[in-house]
Design a protein around this motif. Structure first.
Motif, short mmCIF file in Angstrom:
data_model
loop_
_atom_site.label_atom_id
_atom_site.label_comp_id
_atom_site.label_asym_id
_atom_site.label_seq_id
_atom_site.Cartn_x
_atom_site.Cartn_y
_atom_site.Cartn_z
N LEU A 63 51.19 70.90 38.41
CA LEU A 63 52.06 70.46 39.47
C LEU A 63 53.21 69.53 39.26
O LEU A 63 54.07 69.19 39.85
CB LEU A 63 51.28 69.91 40.85
N ASN A 64 53.06 68.98 38.05
CA ASN A 64 54.12 67.87 37.32
C ASN A 64 54.08 66.87 38.25
O ASN A 64 55.45 66.37 38.80
CB ASN A 64 55.43 68.61 37.08
N CYS A 65 53.18 66.00 38.34
CA CYS A 65 53.12 64.80 39.24
C CYS A 65 51.95 63.83 38.60
O CYS A 65 51.24 64.44 37.60
CB CYS A 65 52.62 65.23 40.76
N CYS A 66 52.03 62.73 39.12
CA CYS A 66 51.18 61.57 38.27
C CYS A 66 50.61 60.64 39.66
O CYS A 66 51.41 60.33 40.43
CB CYS A 66 51.79 60.70 37.28
N GLY A 67 49.33 60.51 39.40
CA GLY A 67 48.64 59.64 40.54
C GLY A 67 48.48 60.38 41.77
O GLY A 67 49.17 61.49 42.04
N PHE A 68 47.63 59.90 42.59
CA PHE A 68 47.30 60.69 43.86
C PHE A 68 48.10 60.06 45.00
O PHE A 68 48.99 60.95 45.39
CB PHE A 68 45.98 60.48 44.36
N ARG A 69 48.18 59.04 45.44
CA ARG A 69 49.20 58.50 46.39
C ARG A 69 50.15 57.68 45.92
O ARG A 69 51.45 57.73 46.52
CB ARG A 69 48.33 57.65 47.40
N VAL A 70 49.93 57.06 44.79
CA VAL A 70 51.12 56.43 44.21
C VAL A 70 51.07 56.46 42.65
O VAL A 70 50.26 56.60 42.07
CB VAL A 70 50.92 54.75 44.53
N PHE A 71 52.51 56.53 42.25
CA PHE A 71 52.51 56.70 40.73
C PHE A 71 52.72 55.37 40.08
O PHE A 71 53.61 54.48 40.24
CB PHE A 71 53.90 57.48 40.55
N TYR A 72 51.62 55.07 39.05
CA TYR A 72 51.72 53.81 38.38
C TYR A 72 52.20 54.11 36.99
O TYR A 72 51.49 54.95 36.36
CB TYR A 72 50.32 53.18 38.26
N PRO A 73 53.42 53.70 36.60
CA PRO A 73 53.83 54.08 35.25
C PRO A 73 52.82 53.63 33.92
O PRO A 73 52.75 54.07 32.80
CB PRO A 73 55.08 53.18 35.01
N ASN A 74 51.78 52.48 34.47
CA ASN A 74 50.96 51.98 33.16
C ASN A 74 49.85 52.92 33.02
O ASN A 74 49.14 52.80 31.92
CB ASN A 74 50.52 50.60 33.56
N GLU A 75 49.43 53.88 33.98
CA GLU A 75 48.33 54.62 33.73
C GLU A 75 48.74 56.03 32.86
O GLU A 75 49.89 56.28 32.87
CB GLU A 75 47.76 55.08 35.21
N THR A 76 47.93 56.67 32.35
CA THR A 76 48.30 57.83 31.58
C THR A 76 48.22 58.87 32.40
O THR A 76 47.61 59.03 33.37
CB THR A 76 47.14 58.27 30.64
N CYS A 77 48.91 60.10 32.13
CA CYS A 77 49.18 61.15 32.85
C CYS A 77 49.30 62.19 31.93
O CYS A 77 50.10 62.35 30.76
CB CYS A 77 50.37 60.83 33.76
N ALA A 78 49.07 63.42 32.21
CA ALA A 78 49.19 64.89 31.50
C ALA A 78 50.58 65.55 31.67
O ALA A 78 50.73 66.47 31.12
CB ALA A 78 48.17 65.50 31.60
N SER A 79 51.38 64.93 32.87
CA SER A 79 52.39 65.95 33.18
C SER A 79 53.49 65.77 32.08
O SER A 79 53.90 64.65 31.62
CB SER A 79 52.78 65.70 34.55
N ASP A 80 54.73 66.48 32.31
CA ASP A 80 55.73 66.44 31.66
C ASP A 80 56.52 65.22 32.12
O ASP A 80 57.57 64.60 31.29
CB ASP A 80 56.66 67.60 31.54
N CYS A 81 56.74 64.90 33.49
CA CYS A 81 57.42 64.04 33.93
C CYS A 81 57.19 62.45 33.61
O CYS A 81 57.99 61.79 33.85
CB CYS A 81 57.53 64.15 35.52
N PHE A 82 56.11 62.38 32.93
CA PHE A 82 55.42 61.06 32.65
C PHE A 82 56.33 60.58 31.48
O PHE A 82 56.57 59.23 31.49
CB PHE A 82 54.10 61.23 32.17
N ARG A 83 56.76 61.30 30.76
CA ARG A 83 57.75 60.89 29.33
C ARG A 83 59.10 60.17 30.14
O ARG A 83 59.36 59.26 29.50
CB ARG A 83 58.26 62.00 28.78
N THR A 84 59.30 60.62 31.17
CA THR A 84 60.75 59.92 31.92
C THR A 84 60.43 58.90 33.02
O THR A 84 61.28 58.11 33.47
CB THR A 84 61.58 61.13 32.59
N ARG A 85 59.01 58.78 33.19
CA ARG A 85 58.68 57.86 34.34
C ARG A 85 59.18 58.06 35.66
O ARG A 85 59.51 57.19 36.37
CB ARG A 85 58.69 56.42 33.89
N GLN A 86 59.57 59.37 35.80
CA GLN A 86 60.33 60.03 37.17
C GLN A 86 59.21 60.83 37.92
O GLN A 86 59.41 61.92 38.29
CB GLN A 86 61.46 60.09 36.78
#
Length: 182
Positions: free
Chosen positions: A105-128
């Motif tokens: 789904l190209n998303c990170c976190g459940f309710r809030v996106f925390y840039p410090n946590e790891t994520c498997a999506s492509d958007c994590f590289r841009t932190r957006q």
């Protein structure tokens, strides 16, 4: 047909990489194999006019109906708040499903996106990244209604099978000796 559909969908999901949890796929395939086994027992009992097999087929099919009807009604009865709570509990308790959801789904976190946590999506590289909860909740209501409706339909076909088995279980085999006892 339902058993083959379950086995096929589980195989398709793992083949296309939509699901990486072998436990989930294993349970779905096991349920499909169980239903296929029950269907074969019913077919053998009907072809051979075997009353014991038909009796056990009828009882097991009745139990499957009760479970499937209950799950279908539960799927159709959940409101949005209950769906949200269940999704959050599932999110917090499974790492493999979380990774699959974030990747697909190209998303990170459940309710809030925390840039410090790891994520498997492509958007994590841009932190957006967007949080996953709104995306999942958008589809969960539709999926629950669909699964509940399909389950309800097949549960009524199962109760029809129970009734037909009960109705025709005590008939004599037309090929048997007419003077033989039932």
């Amino acid at each position: 047909l339902v058993s083959l559909l379950l086995i096929g969908i589980a195989t398709w999901g793992i083949g296309f990489g939509l699901i990486s949890s072998f436990r989930v796929v294993g349970v779905v395939i096991a349920v499909g194999v169980f239903l296929f086994f029950i269907a074969v027992v019913g077919l053998i009992g009907a072809v051979k006019h075997h009353q014991v097999l038909l009796f056990f087929y009828m009882i097991i099919l009745l139990l499957v109906f009760i479970v499937q009807f209950s799950v279908s009604c539960a799927c159709l009865a959940l409101n949005e708040e209950q769906q949200s709570e269940l999704l959050e509990v599932g999110w917090n308790n499974t790492n493999s499903a979380r990774t699959d959801i974030e990747r697909n789904l190209n998303c990170c976190g459940f309710r809030v996106f925390y840039p410090n946590e790891t994520c498997a999506s492509d958007c994590f590289r841009t932190r957006q990244c967007k949080p996953c909860a709104p995306i999942i909740e958008e589809y969960s209501g539709m999926v629950l209604r669909f699964v509940g409706g399909i389950g309800l339909f097949f549960s009524f076909t199962e109760i029809l099978g129970v009734w037909l088995t009960y109705r025709y279980r005590n008939q004599k085999d037309p090929r048997a000796n007419p003077s033989a006892f039932l």
